[in-house]
Design an enzyme around this catalytic site. Structure first.
Site, short mmCIF file in Angstrom:
data_model
loop_
_atom_site.label_atom_id
_atom_site.label_comp_id
_atom_site.label_asym_id
_atom_site.label_seq_id
_atom_site.Cartn_x
_atom_site.Cartn_y
_atom_site.Cartn_z
CG HIS A 162 -1.12 1.25 -4.36
ND1 HIS A 162 -0.63 1.23 -5.68
CD2 HIS A 162 -1.35 0.41 -4.11
CE1 HIS A 162 -1.47 0.11 -6.11
NE2 HIS A 162 -1.81 -0.71 -5.29
CD GLU B 73 -2.21 -1.08 0.13
OE1 GLU B 73 -3.30 0.09 -0.48
OE2 GLU B 73 -3.94 -1.87 -0.16
CD GLN C 274 2.56 -9.70 -13.04
OE1 GLN C 274 3.67 -9.75 -13.33
NE2 GLN C 274 1.35 -10.01 -12.54
CG ASP D 28 2.34 -10.57 3.57
OD1 ASP D 28 2.08 -10.47 2.73
OD2 ASP D 28 2.53 -10.35 4.59
#
Length: 717
Positions: free
Chosen positions: A256, A253, A280, A313
Site C-alpha cells: 500500500h 502494508e 475477484q 501468511d
C-alpha cells in the site's frame, strides 16, 4: 511518585485514509486476542490519483522496455514501542525478530521467497521481481550511528496505555517519533491497537502524488508517512502469532505504501488497476483451494496468493508485473518516494573534522585559584591538545582538564586543538582568564544555563502546574547542582529568573537555600544558609522578565558540590516557576527537585521523574571572602542617560566606594557579555563604554569593596 509529562498535548491530529489490516478480537477478553481472520479497513484512493498515475505507468513500461528499470534501495527504521521491559521480552521484540522481518521484505519484493515455487502455474508467469531492496539505516537524523532499530518507551509519550486507538498512533506516536520521511521508511512496531471495534494487524499511508490540482486523497505527510504493524505479526521468528507469523503483514502494508490497492479493488468485483490480476469478488481469507472462481473469472479464478489479498501468511506468495509497474512508477514520481530513493542513510555516517570549543568553570579568579575546563567540541573528537598560558600545568591532553592553577595575576589566553580521524580544529580564546591579585575584589557569577546558547523554557500548563515550580505533585523544592572551584569561596547571593510568578498579596515568602551534598550518593542534605524571597518580588521579576537578586547575609562558605535552589509552599494565589533550558540542550541535566516524601530526584530520572535533561536559570555569585553586605539599601547607584547609546554614566555614592570597582553587563537571561575594571574617581561618576551592545535591555552589575548593586538599562540606537 509517578510523573509522566505529556509534552505533546496540542499536536495536530491527522485523519488519514490508509490501509489497515485488522484482526477480530474476542470482546469479552481484551488481554487474550482471538484472531479469527485478516480483515482490513483500507481507504480508497480517488480517481484523480489514478488519472495521474496511469499515464506515468505507461511511460514507466516504455522505459522498462528500453532497459531503464531501476532497483531502488529504501532505508528503513523500525520504531519498537515498549513499556520499559528488556529487549527480547514482550513488546520489546528482539533484534533477531526485526532482522527476520527485513529478510522477508527483501525476499518478497525481489521474488526470492522460496514459496514462489508453489504458485499455480497459470499465475507463475506474471509473478514479478519488484526490484525493491530494503536496508536498515546506519545514519540517524542527527548524523550519528544507528542500528536502524529505534526503541521507544511509550510511557514517555503520555499516559495512554494499550490497546491504542489508531488515531492515537497517527496523531501522537507518529509525530513524536518519526524520522525524516525523505530519508527513511518509518515502520512502527506497536502493542495491541484497534479502530472501529477491530484489533488491527497493521496500516499504512499511501504515497503522495504530483501536487496537481484535484488530488484530494489525504496521503502520508512528513509527520505520518510510513507503516504500522502489530508486534506479533512482525517477522517470522520470536514473539509472532499464527497465522500471521511469516512477516507478510509488513509486505502487504508496504505494498500500500508503494501505491498498490487491494486485489479486489475494495469493491464487489472492483478494479485494482492491474490488468494481470483477475477481477475477484472480495477478499479471500485463510488458505483457499485452487481454483476459487468469482466474478466470472474462471477457469483459473482468484489470484488468492497475491500479497495484496487477505490470505494467511503461509498462502501469500507474489506480486505481479503490473503491480511492479505501479511500484516502480511511484518510486520514480511520488515526491517523498523519489527523495527516499536518493537517501544515503543506509551508509555509515561520515565523520567530519571537529569544530573546537570549550568553556571554563570560572573566567575570573584570585591568584592561587584553580579552574576546570570542559570540552564543547562537536563531531566527536578523539584527541585534545590544550595550552594554558600562565597556567600550571601549561598543557594537557585529556578531554576535560581540571585544577589548572593560576599563581600570578594577569590576563591569560587558553587554546584547544581538537582532533579526530578526519582532521583538526583550533579554538583560541584571547584574554579569556583574568587572575586578580590576592586580597582584591574578585567575584564571579556562575551558572549551568548558557544565556548565549540555551533556549529559555517553561514546561507546564494551568491544568497541572509547572515542572520547574509548583505543580499538582506538590514538590516542595527545586534546585540546581554546582561545583565550586577553589578554596575559601563563598556564595554572596544568587540571581533567579522566574518565568511564572504570581502573588496573593498576603506577604508570603519562599526560602532560597544552599544545600551541601553530604546526603547518600551526593544528594542534598544540610542547608548551609537561607534567605527569604517574597512572592511579590517573584511576581514582579516574572512580569518584567528581570533577574531577581537574593542576598545571603552573611555570605555562605562553600566548597566542592553544592545545590542552590528554592523551597516553597502551596498558598492560594502564590505561584512560581523557574526558567530552564530546553530538553537535551545540555548533555547531563543539573536540575533537581524535592518531593513530598523529602527525597531528592533529578529531573532526568527516567522511570519516575520527568525524564528531561535541563538546567535552571539560577546564577549564584561566588566570592573569595566573607562578611560583605551586598545590595544594602544605602548602596544605591544611578544610571544616566538611560536609554544609552555609546556611554553609560554610573553614579556611585562616595561613602560606598573608596577604591577600584568592577562592572559587568548581563543579558536579561543572565549571560555575562561585558566585564570591565574601573579605577577609583573622586566624584563617583564612572563611564562604561556600551557602544558594542545591540539595541535592547540589559542589566548592569557594579561591585565595590562595600557591596554589589544591579540595575536595568536600555540601549537605543
Amino acid at each position: 511518585m509517578k510523573k509522566r509529562l505529556f509534552l505533546v498535548g496540542c499536536l495536530l491530529s491527522f485523519s488519514l485514509i490508509s490501509s489497515a489490516q485488522q484482526r477480530l478480537a474476542n470482546p469479552n477478553n481484551l488481554m487474550q486476542k482471538e484472531i479469527t481472520k485478516r480483515t482490513c479497513g483500507s481507504g480508497v484512493m480517488d480517481a484523480d490519483y489514478e488519472n495521474w498515475l496511469q499515464p506515468l505507468i505507461l511511460q514507466q513500461a516504455q522505459n522498462s522496455n528500453k532497459g531503464a528499470a531501476t532497483v531502488f534501495n529504501i532505508p528503513v527504521v523500525f520504531h519498537v514501542l515498549h513499556n520499559g521491559v528488556n529487549v527480547g521480552v514482550g513488546l520489546n521484540i528482539s533484534d533477531a525478530q526485526i532482522l527476520s522481518q527485513l529478510a522477508v521484505l527483501n525476499e518478497d519484493f525481489r521474488k526470492l521467497n522460496a514459496d514462489t515455487a508453489t504458485i499455480q502455474s497459470v499465475f507463475a508467469g506474471v509473478a514479478a521481481d519488484c526490484e525493491i531492496n530494503f536496508c536498515l539505516a546506519q545514519t540517524d537524523p542527527q548524523g550519528g550511528l544507528t542500528t536502524g532499530i529505534d526503541r521507544i518507551n511509550y510511557t514517555t509519550l503520555g499516559p495512554t496505555t494499550p490497546p491504542f486507538q489508531k488515531s492515537y498512533i497517527d496523531g501522537t506516536i507518529k509525530p513524536n517519533t518519526i524520522w525524516n520521511t525523505n530519508n527513511y521508511l518509518n515502520i512502527w512496531v506497536v502493542p495491541d491497537y484497534n479502530d472501529n471495534g477491530f484489533d488491527i494487524l497493521g496500516h499504512a499511508t499511501f504515497p503522495a502524488g504530483s501536487g496537481l490540482s484535484g488530488l484530494s486523497a489525504p496521503f502520508g505527510t512528513p509527520t505520518t508517512d510510513g507503516v504500522v504493524i502489530w508486534y506479533k505479526s512482525c517477522g517470522r521468528v520470536g514473539n509472532v502469532q499464527f497465522p500471521y507469523h511469516k512477516g507478510r503483514t509488513a509486505t502487504h502494508e508496504i505494498g500500500h505504501w508503494l501505491g498498490l490497492r487491494h486485489i479486489w479493488g475494495d469493491a464487489n468485483c472492483g478494479n485494482d488497476f492491474c490488468s494481470d490480476t483477475p477481477t475477484q469478488q472480495s477478499a479471500n481469507f485463510g488458505c483457499v483451494a485452487y481454483p476459487h472462481v468469482t466474478c466470472g473469472n474462471g477457469p483459473n479464478g482468484d489470484m488468492f496468493m497475491d500479497f495484496m489479498d487477505y490470505g494467511d501468511d503461509l498462502c501469500l506468495k507474489m506480486f505481479t508485473a503490473n503491480q511492479k509497474a505501479r511500484i516502480q512508477t511511484v518510486m520514480s514520481n511520488s515526491p517523498m518516494r523519489v527523495a527516499l530513493s536518493q537517501s544515503t542513510t543506509c551508509n555509515p555516517p561520515v565523520v567530519a573534522a571537529p569544530v573546537a570549543d570549550f568553556s571554563a568553570s570560572s573566567t575570573t579568579i584570585t591568584a592561587g585559584g584553580t579552574i576546570n575546563f570542559t570540552d564543547l567540541s562537536t563531531n566527536v573528537p578523539t584527541g585534545w591538545a590544550w595550552t594554558f598560558t600562565g597556567g600550571n600545568p601549561a598543557s594537557s591532553s585529556v578531554q576535560n582538564p581540571t585544577n589548572i592553577l593560576y599563581a600570578n595575576p594577569g590576563t591569560y589566553t587558553v587554546s584547544l586543538v581538537a582532533t579526530n580521524g578526519t582532521g583538526s580544529d583550533t579554538e583560541t580564546k584571547t584574554s579569556y582568564i583574568t587572575v586578580n591579585p590576592t586580597g582584591t575584589l574578585s567575584c564571579d557569577t556562575i551558572t549551568n544555563f548558557d544565556g548565549l546558547k540555551h533556549t529559555p523554557s517553561i514546561i507546564g500548563s494551568n491544568g497541572w502546574g509547572y515542572v520547574s515550580g509548583q505543580n499538582n505533585y506538590l514538590d516542595i523544592a527545586k534546585a540546581d547542582k554546582y561545583t565550586i572551584v577553589g578554596a575559601n569561596q563563598t556564595i554572596d547571593g544568587a540571581y533567579f529568573v522566574f518565568g511564572i510568578g504570581s502573588s496573593s498579596g498576603t506577604g508570603q515568602t519562599a526560602t532560597v537555600t544552599v544545600w551541601d551534598d553530604n546526603g547518600v550518593s551526593g544528594l542534598p542534605n544540610t542547608a548551609l544558609g537561607t534567605a527569604t524571597l517574597s512572592y511579590d518580588s517573584i511576581a514582579a521579576g516574572a512580569l518584567a522578565g528581570a533577574l531577581t537578586w537574593v542576598d545571603f547575609v552573611p555570605n555562605i562558605a562553600v566548597s566542592g558540590d553544592v545545590y542552590v535552589g528554592i523551597q516553597f509552599g502551596y498558598n492560594p494565589g502564590d505561584t512560581l516557576a523557574i526558567v530552564h533550558c530546553e530538553d537535551a540542550e545540555i548533555a547531563v541535566g543539573t536540575a533537581w527537585e524535592k518531593w513530598t516524601d523529602n527525597t531528592w530526584h533529578p529531573y532526568s530520572e527516567p522511570s519516575t521523574g520527568w525524564d528531561i535533561e535541563v538546567a535552571h536559570l539560577i546564577l549564584p555569585v561566588i566570592c573569595p571572602f566573607v562578611g560583605v553586605q551586598e545590595n544594602s539599601p544605602s548602596f544605591k547607584m544611578n544610571l544616566f542617560p538611560n536609554p544609552a547609546n555609546t556611554n553609560l554614566n554610573v553614579v556611585i555614592p562616595n561613602q560606598m566606594s573608596s577604591g577600584n570597582l568592577e562592572v559587568r553587563v548581563l543579558t536579561t537571561l543572565g549571560a555575562n557579555i561585558l566585564t570591565d575594571k574601573l579605577n577609583f574617581v573622586q566624584n563617583g561618576i564612572y563611564k562604561v563604554d556600551v557602544s558594542s551592545l545591540s539595541q535592547g535591555f540589559y542589566f548592569l552589575e557594579v561591585i565595590t569593596e562595600y557591596g554589589r548593586q544591579i540595575e536595568k538599562f536600555q540601549i537605543s540606537k
